[in-house]
Design a protein around this motif. Structure first.
Motif: not given
Length: 400
Positions: A128, A154-156, A160, A168, A297-298
């Motif tokens: 991050s 993205r996703c973090h 997220a 992605h 996160f994702d």
């Protein structure tokens, strides 16, 4: 005219942006040394009207970000404030702006006023923007005319919660960052990316002539442009870690529960503690009996990003460097990667080609450091990166 003579007056204090705040709103009062500007999520509209982009369909993938020293402190202090549901508006990315004490600028000012020299710092997979926090503050204190944009990819992290369309990939992640710097009206002079973030920085250069400045200096920290080669047996492998986390419950009762599970799964204690910093409380602080934590996160998206990191090949931008672009590779002495001899030879060949074409490619080695360079040897990394900011500051002073 000198930069100081042209400096705009200090910005007036701004209230925290509302949900209807203007694009790229940055909440600034007169900055203090190494000041951090609060995160914001500007909207994505009108991006293509502001920036010339040539989209490309790349695939790419990341390596882990550093288990920094704050991991143990974060683990010990589990009294994390309750975090309610985030704003549902679709933004670009969550970010922080760390500014030196000579920076007097915000995105509300007249567009005719040039933004200060800006560097973008990009984290690796499962990391991050916090990974760069203390390092960015140190840079801002040493180079007070600069500002440093730290983003959650993205996703973090906080990004997220901002839903992004797939796929992605390295390319789509790079496009996110390009959109953000347009919305913030920035023209970065320096891009620094660790691991997965290094390939993102290369993809940014490949995708867009604007809003990147010329010259622009790119730092790729412990990542190669092409094939990702696994480390030796016994080292933490990112793909294995991601899959292990995906098999864990979505909610856990404590951070220690995650640390214990990872150590039992043969991952190192340092990485286990660092991963646990990505947990946030999902029940109000007062309700101890029902305390629970979930990931910030994702993991499904991150798994796709890692596969992209492994698959993406960006040698073409290194071996055909645009004029005015200087790409620096930094190899950690004890890297998680296996830096193949062919990779090193190819980079050295690119050095010679770039010099003839008005660009630049350079190779560096950071001693006494593993893959997590800004945690393992921050002093050595600071010395190496400082040369870039001194050069750019000198060039800017000559132009003024």
């Amino acid at each position: 005219m000198s930069a100081a003579a042209r400096a705009p007056p200090p910005p007036r204090a701004l209230s925290a942006p509302s949900r209807r705040a203007p694009l790229g709103a940055v909440n600034l009062s007169a900055p203090r040394p190494g000041a951090r500007v609060g995160a914001a999520r500007p909207r994505e509209e009108n991006f293509h009207n502001n920036c010339l982009l040539t989209s490309s369909s790349l695939n790419s993938s990341p390596l882990l970000c550093p288990p920094c020293n704050c991991a143990q402190m974060a683990l010990a202090d589990t009294r994390i404030p309750y975090q309610p549901d985030v704003d549902k508006h679709a933004g670009v990315l969550a970010y922080e702006l760390v500014q030196g004490n000579l920076v007097q600028w915000n995105s509300f000012m007249d567009k005719a006023i040039p933004d200060p020299p800006t560097a973008v710092l990009l984290h690796g997979i499962l990391g991050s923007r916090k990974n760069w926090g203390s390092f960015a503050k140190r840079l801002a204190q040493e180079f007070p005319m600069w500002q440093f944009l730290l983003v959650d990819l993205r996703c973090h992290g906080d990004s997220a919660s901002i839903k992004k369309r797939g796929p992605h990939t390295v390319a789509s992640t790079a496009l996110d960052v390009l959109k953000l710097i347009v919305q913030l009206r920035l023209t970065p002079r320096v891009l620094v990316g660790h691991s997965f973030g290094g390939k993102v920085a290369l993809s940014m250069v490949e995708q867009a002539a604007k809003p990147l400045a010329r010259p622009v200096r790119v730092w790729v920290l412990d990542a190669t442009p092409g094939k990702v080669r696994a480390g030796v047996d016994g080292e933490d492998h990112p793909a294995e870690l991601i899959e292990f986390l995906r098999r864990m419950p979505e909610q856990v009762s404590s951070k220690q529960e995650v640390v214990d599970a990872l150590v039992k799964g043969q991952f190192s204690v340092d990485v286990a503690r660092w991963v646990a910093t990505n947990l946030h409380r999902t029940s109000p602080l007062g309700q101890r009996s029902s305390s629970s934590f979930s990931w910030t996160f994702d993991l499904n998206g991150i798994s796709e990003m890692y596969k992209s990191y492994e698959d993406t090949n960006l040698w073409r931008i290194v071996e055909n460097v645009p004029r005015g672009v200087h790409i620096n590779f930094l190899k950690a002495e004890r890297s998680l990667h296996r830096w193949a001899l062919e990779d090193l030879q190819r980079i050295h060949t690119a050095e010679e080609l770039a010099a003839d074409e008005g660009g630049g490619v350079e190779m560096h080695v950071l001693e006494d450091a593993g893959h997590w360079v800004h945690a393992d040897n921050p002093d050595g990394l600071f010395r190496i990166l400082s040369s870039t900011f001194r050069i750019e500051t000198t060039i800017r002073g000559m132009q003024d």
